[in-house]
Design an enzyme around this catalytic site. Structure first.
Site, short mmCIF file in Angstrom:
data_model
loop_
_atom_site.label_atom_id
_atom_site.label_comp_id
_atom_site.label_asym_id
_atom_site.label_seq_id
_atom_site.Cartn_x
_atom_site.Cartn_y
_atom_site.Cartn_z
N GLY A 17 -28.47 21.21 2.23
CA GLY A 17 -28.57 21.14 0.73
C GLY A 17 -29.81 22.24 0.31
O GLY A 17 -30.71 22.29 0.83
N ARG A 60 -3.93 23.64 16.23
CA ARG A 60 -2.68 24.22 15.77
C ARG A 60 -1.73 23.34 15.22
O ARG A 60 -0.90 23.77 14.29
CB ARG A 60 -2.19 24.60 17.25
CG ARG A 60 -2.66 25.99 17.70
CD ARG A 60 -1.78 26.67 18.55
NE ARG A 60 -2.16 27.90 19.14
CZ ARG A 60 -2.66 27.66 20.35
NH1 ARG A 60 -2.30 27.01 21.14
NH2 ARG A 60 -3.37 28.98 20.91
N ASP A 94 -33.08 17.18 8.01
CA ASP A 94 -32.99 16.70 9.42
C ASP A 94 -31.85 17.43 10.44
O ASP A 94 -31.78 17.70 11.40
CB ASP A 94 -32.75 15.11 9.28
CG ASP A 94 -31.55 15.01 8.32
OD1 ASP A 94 -31.04 15.40 7.66
OD2 ASP A 94 -31.15 13.67 8.65
N THR A 146 -36.73 19.85 2.29
CA THR A 146 -35.65 18.87 1.58
C THR A 146 -36.15 18.24 0.46
O THR A 146 -37.41 17.88 0.19
CB THR A 146 -35.19 17.59 2.54
OG1 THR A 146 -34.43 16.70 1.93
CG2 THR A 146 -36.38 16.97 3.28
N ILE A 147 -35.41 18.07 -0.69
CA ILE A 147 -36.11 17.47 -1.84
C ILE A 147 -36.19 15.97 -1.60
O ILE A 147 -36.92 15.35 -2.28
CB ILE A 147 -35.09 17.67 -3.24
CG1 ILE A 147 -33.78 16.83 -2.80
CG2 ILE A 147 -34.75 19.17 -3.75
CD1 ILE A 147 -32.92 16.68 -4.22
N ASP A 148 -35.60 15.61 -0.41
CA ASP A 148 -35.61 14.04 -0.24
C ASP A 148 -36.94 13.37 0.64
O ASP A 148 -37.23 12.26 0.55
CB ASP A 148 -34.44 13.67 0.70
CG ASP A 148 -32.97 14.15 0.16
OD1 ASP A 148 -32.92 14.10 -0.90
OD2 ASP A 148 -32.22 14.29 1.04
N ASP A 192 -37.61 13.22 3.55
CA ASP A 192 -37.30 12.07 4.65
C ASP A 192 -37.47 12.60 5.97
O ASP A 192 -37.09 12.12 6.89
CB ASP A 192 -35.91 11.62 4.26
CG ASP A 192 -34.85 12.73 4.48
OD1 ASP A 192 -35.15 13.71 4.49
OD2 ASP A 192 -33.57 12.43 4.46
N ARG A 198 -30.99 10.29 -0.43
CA ARG A 198 -30.28 9.92 0.51
C ARG A 198 -30.68 8.52 0.93
O ARG A 198 -30.96 7.61 0.04
CB ARG A 198 -30.27 10.70 1.62
CG ARG A 198 -29.56 12.24 1.51
CD ARG A 198 -29.01 12.79 2.74
NE ARG A 198 -29.98 12.78 3.58
CZ ARG A 198 -29.86 13.14 4.82
NH1 ARG A 198 -28.81 13.24 5.16
NH2 ARG A 198 -30.98 13.45 5.58
N ARG A 209 -26.85 2.11 -20.10
CA ARG A 209 -26.38 3.36 -20.04
C ARG A 209 -26.75 4.17 -18.86
O ARG A 209 -27.98 3.69 -18.26
CB ARG A 209 -26.78 4.46 -21.17
CG ARG A 209 -26.24 4.09 -22.65
CD ARG A 209 -24.71 4.62 -22.40
NE ARG A 209 -24.19 4.61 -23.93
CZ ARG A 209 -23.71 3.39 -24.67
NH1 ARG A 209 -23.47 2.19 -23.70
NH2 ARG A 209 -23.42 3.48 -25.77
O1 F6P Z 1 -30.46 16.13 0.97
C1 F6P Z 1 -30.53 16.72 -0.25
C2 F6P Z 1 -29.35 16.11 -1.03
O2 F6P Z 1 -29.68 16.68 -2.25
C3 F6P Z 1 -29.42 14.67 -1.07
O3 F6P Z 1 -30.51 14.09 -2.08
C4 F6P Z 1 -28.15 14.18 -1.63
O4 F6P Z 1 -27.58 13.18 -1.14
C5 F6P Z 1 -27.29 15.54 -0.97
O5 F6P Z 1 -28.30 16.24 -0.44
C6 F6P Z 1 -26.18 15.87 -1.85
O6 F6P Z 1 -25.29 16.84 -0.95
P1 F6P Z 1 -24.23 18.01 -1.71
O7 F6P Z 1 -24.91 19.16 -1.79
O8 F6P Z 1 -23.26 17.78 -0.85
O9 F6P Z 1 -23.74 17.24 -3.17
#
Ligand code: F6P
Length: 371
Positions: A18, A97, A128, A150-152, A154, A196, A289
């Site tokens: 991502g 195939r 990762d 990664t924005i996560d 992790d 994630r 909401r």
């Molecule tokens: O790992 C980055 C991330 O944005 C996660 O936070 C999220 O679960 C995932 O990628 C989303 O993936 P996609 O690009 O397939 O929507």
């Protein structure tokens, strides 16, 4: 870690998984630092697809990178090279195939393509999954330096990844904005954030945005406890609430919400916020909401912190190659950028330690975690 192989003449850069704000800043730093050493630089299109499927690209899948290609991109989101989270060369989705899809190991082909293009070393920018691929390529003899993205947040062995600060800053602004509308309507606003299986975005945005509850993967929640916390607020004459839910949050007696599963990529999470909102509405009688921040957290340019970190990582990656290193990832250990072996981060995940200072702060602020 040190690799005293032949002198470098040409390197390649790949961006995988991502996207995250800061990718272009890393690319710029790598290109300029490498060109200043007299090295040629190629950008592989869409992860490794440019090398695996060169016929799909007018330029043969490799972008020649010069100083002029990377001018004015430091502040831009996305990646000028393109990326994919379905292009793992070790498990490449391939159609047989008989029409059936299966995962094929295409690393030999990939290594042959590196040789064919006389690429001496690779800077692999990714999370990762991409860094596990980088480690596998390094173990097969390619000179590789990983850059943690990664924005996560992790990834192990780095205090922070680039992209995280930008995502958290955006998520916090969204949480801030929801306070007034929640209060005006006396509603519960449930905000689903990415991350994630780690709660870094949820925790940091939730605490900074003064959420009333934060639900995250590290603490399976009891929805009744979250509902009680909201009812307690009402008794204190606070008639609205903000609940931040990580996409990977799960109830004590349930599973993570998976939106879909697909060959060759990690499960796509989604639906955690809506599940919480429905249950809270039933348990509290309050209108709920859901706002899913989704890919807005990945879009847009990097914050100053992420720009600087990305430039530092890019410059350090080239320095590491120049020092003869391979099989390492550049990592932030303030105030330094260090090198850590790729094999030490591969297959591991950095989750939120429940005794970390931010968690203690959240507890001191009375934020509910549904536990
Ligand atoms: O790992 C980055 C991330 O944005 C996660 O936070 C999220 O679960 C995932 O990628 C989303 O993936 P996609 O690009 O397939 O929507």
């Amino acid at each position: 870690m040190a690799n005293n192989g032949k002198a470098i003449k040409k390197i390649a850069i790949s961006t995988g998984g991502g996207d995250a704000p800061g990718l272009n800043a890393v690319i710029r730093a790598v290109v300029i630092a490498a060109r200043n050493r007299g090295w040629e630089v190629r950008g592989i299109r869409d992860g490794y697809n440019g090398l695996l499927n060169p016929g799909d690209y007018p330029d043969g899948g490799l972008m020649h990178l010069h100083r002029h290609n990377v001018r004015g991109i430091t502040h831009l989101g996305g990646t000028i090279l393109g990326t994919t989270n379905k292009g793992n060369p070790l498990k490449y989705p391939t159609q047989a195939r008989n029409g059936k899809w299966y995962e094929k190991d295409r690393t030999r082909e990939l290594l042959a393509a590196f040789r064919k293009h006389k690429i001496d070393a690779l800077v692999a920018i990714g999370g990762d999954g991409s860094l596990a691929i980088a480690n596998a390529l390094s173990e097969k003899g390619l000179r590789v330096i990983g850059v943690p993205k990664t924005i996560d947040n992790d990834l192990e062995k780095t205090v922070v990844t680039f992209g995280f600060d930008s995502a958290v800053s955006f998520a916090t602004e969204c949480v801030d904005r929801l306070h007034s509308t929640a209060e005006a309507h006396r509603r519960v606003m449930v905000v689903e954030v990415m991350g994630r299986y780690a709660g870094w975005i949820a925790m940091n945005a939730g605490v900074s945005g003064t959420a009333d509850a934060i639900l995250m993967p590290e603490i399976p929640y009891d929805i009744k406890k979250v509902a009680s916390a909201i009812k307690a607020l009402q008794r204190q004459n606070k008639h609205f609430a903000i609940v931040v839910v990580a996409e990977g949050a799960r109830p004590v007696d349930g599973k993570v919400s998976v939106e879909f599963r697909e060959l060759g990529r990690a499960d796509k999470l989604g639906g955690a916020g809506e599940r919480v909102a429905k249950q809270l509405q039933a348990l509290t009688g309050k209108e709920c909401r859901t706002v899913v921040l989704g890919h807005l957290q990945r879009g847009g340019g990097p914050t100053t912190f992420d720009r600087l970190l990305s430039l530092r990582f890019g410059a350090a990656a080239v320095r590491a190659l120049d020092e003869g290193r391979s099989g390492i990832m550049v990592a932030l250990d303030p105030p330094k950028v260090l090198y850590v072996p790729l094999r030490e981060i591969s297959g591991r995940m950095k989750t939120v330690p429940l005794d970390c200072d931010t968690m203690l702060t959240a507890r001191a602020m009375g934020i509910s975690f549904g536990d």
